[in-house]
Write a protein that holds these residues in place. Sequence first.
Motif, PDB file in Angstrom:
ATOM      1  N   TRP A 277       0.829  -1.224   0.000  1.00  0.00           N
ATOM      2  CA  TRP A 277       0.000   0.000   0.000  1.00  0.00           C
ATOM      3  C   TRP A 277       0.863   1.275   0.000  1.00  0.00           C
ATOM      4  CZ3 TRP A 277      -1.427  -4.324   2.727  1.00  0.00           C
ATOM      5  CH2 TRP A 277      -2.701  -4.848   2.477  1.00  0.00           C
ATOM      6  N   GLY A 278       2.112   1.155  -0.384  1.00  0.00           N
ATOM      7  CA  GLY A 278       2.989   2.321  -0.362  1.00  0.00           C
ATOM      8  C   GLY A 278       3.373   2.772   1.036  1.00  0.00           C
ATOM      9  N   LEU A 279       3.265   1.868   2.017  1.00  0.00           N
ATOM     10  CA  LEU A 279       3.530   2.198   3.418  1.00  0.00           C
ATOM     11  C   LEU A 279       4.892   1.665   3.861  1.00  0.00           C
ATOM     12  CD1 LEU A 279      -0.053   1.367   4.749  1.00  0.00           C
ATOM     13  CD2 LEU A 279       0.934   3.638   4.378  1.00  0.00           C
ATOM     14  N   PRO A 280       5.436   2.163   4.960  1.00  0.00           N
ATOM     15  CA  PRO A 280       6.764   1.722   5.429  1.00  0.00           C
ATOM     16  C   PRO A 280       6.806   0.236   5.765  1.00  0.00           C
ATOM     17  CG  PRO A 280       6.068   3.747   6.537  1.00  0.00           C
ATOM     18  CD  PRO A 280       4.874   3.243   5.802  1.00  0.00           C
ATOM     19  N   HIS A 281       7.901  -0.404   5.457  1.00  0.00           N
ATOM     20  CA  HIS A 281       8.090  -1.829   5.770  1.00  0.00           C
ATOM     21  C   HIS A 281       8.664  -1.954   7.191  1.00  0.00           C
ATOM     22  CE1 HIS A 281       8.334  -3.136   1.238  1.00  0.00           C
ATOM     23  NE2 HIS A 281       7.412  -2.201   1.470  1.00  0.00           N
ATOM     24  N   ASP A 282       7.883  -1.551   8.167  1.00  0.00           N
ATOM     25  CA  ASP A 282       8.394  -1.467   9.545  1.00  0.00           C
ATOM     26  C   ASP A 282       7.776  -2.484  10.502  1.00  0.00           C
ATOM     27  OD1 ASP A 282       5.857  -0.442   9.650  1.00  0.00           O
ATOM     28  OD2 ASP A 282       6.455   1.595  10.217  1.00  0.00           O
ATOM     29  N   GLY A 283       7.036  -3.451   9.971  1.00  0.00           N
ATOM     30  CA  GLY A 283       6.466  -4.482  10.825  1.00  0.00           C
ATOM     31  C   GLY A 283       5.233  -4.033  11.601  1.00  0.00           C
ATOM     32  N   LYS A 284       4.599  -2.948  11.197  1.00  0.00           N
ATOM     33  CA  LYS A 284       3.395  -2.466  11.887  1.00  0.00           C
ATOM     34  C   LYS A 284       2.141  -2.823  11.095  1.00  0.00           C
ATOM     35  CE  LYS A 284       5.667   1.452  14.160  1.00  0.00           C
ATOM     36  NZ  LYS A 284       5.685   2.919  14.363  1.00  0.00           N
ATOM     37  N   TYR A 285       1.024  -2.849  11.811  1.00  0.00           N
ATOM     38  CA  TYR A 285      -0.271  -3.083  11.188  1.00  0.00           C
ATOM     39  C   TYR A 285      -0.902  -1.728  10.849  1.00  0.00           C
ATOM     40  CZ  TYR A 285      -0.285  -8.084  12.291  1.00  0.00           C
ATOM     41  OH  TYR A 285       0.008  -9.428  12.342  1.00  0.00           O
ATOM     42  N   TYR A 286      -1.273  -1.556   9.574  1.00  0.00           N
ATOM     43  CA  TYR A 286      -1.840  -0.291   9.109  1.00  0.00           C
ATOM     44  C   TYR A 286      -3.311  -0.468   8.734  1.00  0.00           C
ATOM     45  CZ  TYR A 286       2.838   1.749   8.946  1.00  0.00           C
ATOM     46  OH  TYR A 286       4.092   2.233   9.281  1.00  0.00           O
ATOM     47  N   LEU A 287      -4.101   0.571   8.995  1.00  0.00           N
ATOM     48  CA  LEU A 287      -5.526   0.544   8.682  1.00  0.00           C
ATOM     49  C   LEU A 287      -5.720   0.639   7.173  1.00  0.00           C
ATOM     50  CD1 LEU A 287      -8.440   0.569   9.764  1.00  0.00           C
ATOM     51  CD2 LEU A 287      -8.293   3.074   9.832  1.00  0.00           C
ATOM     52  N   THR A 288      -6.333  -0.391   6.570  1.00  0.00           N
ATOM     53  CA  THR A 288      -6.532  -0.408   5.119  1.00  0.00           C
ATOM     54  C   THR A 288      -8.006  -0.428   4.733  1.00  0.00           C
ATOM     55  OG1 THR A 288      -6.231  -2.812   5.185  1.00  0.00           O
ATOM     56  CG2 THR A 288      -4.308  -1.466   4.602  1.00  0.00           C
ATOM     57  N   GLN A 289      -8.905  -0.663   5.691  1.00  0.00           N
ATOM     58  CA  GLN A 289     -10.335  -0.606   5.376  1.00  0.00           C
ATOM     59  C   GLN A 289     -11.150  -0.376   6.642  1.00  0.00           C
ATOM     60  OE1 GLN A 289     -12.732  -4.146   4.185  1.00  0.00           O
ATOM     61  NE2 GLN A 289     -13.165  -2.997   2.292  1.00  0.00           N
ATOM     62  N   VAL A 290     -12.237   0.398   6.472  1.00  0.00           N
ATOM     63  CA  VAL A 290     -13.197   0.620   7.558  1.00  0.00           C
ATOM     64  C   VAL A 290     -14.590   0.435   6.981  1.00  0.00           C
ATOM     65  CG1 VAL A 290     -14.071   2.191   9.313  1.00  0.00           C
ATOM     66  CG2 VAL A 290     -11.688   2.362   8.587  1.00  0.00           C
ATOM     67  N   ILE A 291     -15.437  -0.310   7.681  1.00  0.00           N
ATOM     68  CA  ILE A 291     -16.836  -0.469   7.279  1.00  0.00           C
ATOM     69  C   ILE A 291     -17.720  -0.044   8.438  1.00  0.00           C
ATOM     70  CG2 ILE A 291     -18.642  -2.067   6.535  1.00  0.00           C
ATOM     71  CD1 ILE A 291     -16.472  -3.826   5.335  1.00  0.00           C
ATOM     72  N   ALA A 292     -18.640   0.884   8.166  1.00  0.00           N
ATOM     73  CA  ALA A 292     -19.627   1.312   9.159  1.00  0.00           C
ATOM     74  C   ALA A 292     -20.947   0.627   8.823  1.00  0.00           C
ATOM     75  CB  ALA A 292     -19.789   2.830   9.122  1.00  0.00           C
ATOM     76  N   ASP A 293     -21.480  -0.147   9.751  1.00  0.00           N
ATOM     77  CA  ASP A 293     -22.707  -0.889   9.459  1.00  0.00           C
ATOM     78  C   ASP A 293     -23.956  -0.145   9.936  1.00  0.00           C
ATOM     79  OD1 ASP A 293     -23.022  -1.339  12.234  1.00  0.00           O
ATOM     80  OD2 ASP A 293     -21.902  -3.222  12.147  1.00  0.00           O
ATOM     81  N   GLU A 294     -25.098  -0.813   9.925  1.00  0.00           N
ATOM     82  CA  GLU A 294     -26.386  -0.190  10.237  1.00  0.00           C
ATOM     83  C   GLU A 294     -26.500   0.288  11.680  1.00  0.00           C
ATOM     84  OE1 GLU A 294     -28.397  -3.717   8.633  1.00  0.00           O
ATOM     85  OE2 GLU A 294     -29.684  -2.333   7.521  1.00  0.00           O
TER      86      GLU A 294
END
Length: 387
Positions: A277-294
């Motif tokens: 995703w063009g993000l740093p290769h630093d071993g961290k978890y990055y937010l790539t999706q958010v879903i807002a439900d009903e």
Amino acid sequence: MRNRFGEVFNARLRQNILSIIAIVLFLFALGVTIFALVKTPDINEVKQPSASTDDPSKPADPDKPNPPASGSISTFHEITDETSITDEEGGMTIEVVADALLRQFIMAASDLDSTSYKVTSIQSVRPVIFDQNSTNPGIYTATLNANTWFVNATSKVVCEGKLTTDANGESSLGGRYIVKKGNTYTLYAQSVYEALPPEEIPSFVWGEYDASTPIATAEMTLSNGVKLAMTYEQVEAKMGAFDSVDTSVARTRTAVKNGYTFTFSLVDSTSTSATDWGLPHDGKYYLTQVIADETCTDEFPRGIKIGDAIENVFTKFPTANTKLQKWKEQRLYGASSYVEGKTYCMLEYRTSLGSYRIIAYDTERDYIAIAFDKSNNVKSFEWTYRQ
């Protein structure tokens, strides 16, 4: 006999003259002593302080100003303190804001204990404002956005004490930035602003938008400030403890809170350009999706909420063709079809679900998807970061 009488007379005359001289000398000495005693104060008398030296508020000569303050700062340019104002009515132009902020800054600066001057009145302030559309990049070094302005200004004031001025009697206020958060405007010294972390500089004000413009990257964020590409720790700090976290899928964390489902993806040394995703290769978890439900009650970008009718959502964008046409994918605005790096917004009809969905791409990696139910009301809202 006559000679003897003359000698006696001369002797008495000399004696009388000497006596007179002695008396005159005595009287002179006595007069000098008395004069000295009259002019010399008693040694026990305490001399009162002079109003012109010890009491600045009572000058000995009313035509002379008070003496300079004892501070060390002699120019506004040295001050780095922040100044803020709030636009209660919400209708102030940036020109009015800049003038008000700079005037408030001048008075606040002069009240500092470290200043060597005291401003008594402001004769003029001359701000020059550069916005995000400025074509002169040499004016500033930090990036400007929709709610940041660069201001360069001088002022002419009446003051007591030492204040550095130029040949025109004006004092430089230096390069400063104005940042808007909500209805509050804050004036920052250039060095202070440029040292701020990106997350503290708002790229837009939540709830404010121009329906005649495509939705931009800055708007593709949650109302609480969560943005795609934030780390797991950053999102957790904003949301508080998650209700649940699923780690059953390799290299993925899925967290749930307040009607949102957050998907985090691991980016480390094994990631490639096709999976990072063009993000740093630093071993961290990055937010790539958010879903807002009903169940989510928050407001989404451009004031959209769960349950809004599709006709109302159309008014939030510069839509061209809003006639609902089943079996077709229709362009709402932007490019005629998806092209990387260009804005594009389409309405699609999903035959398998029998409902519509709006997908809006920005010029970067973010895009949003608004899903409707069969009654054409908003059912869910998605934010996704593209590979």
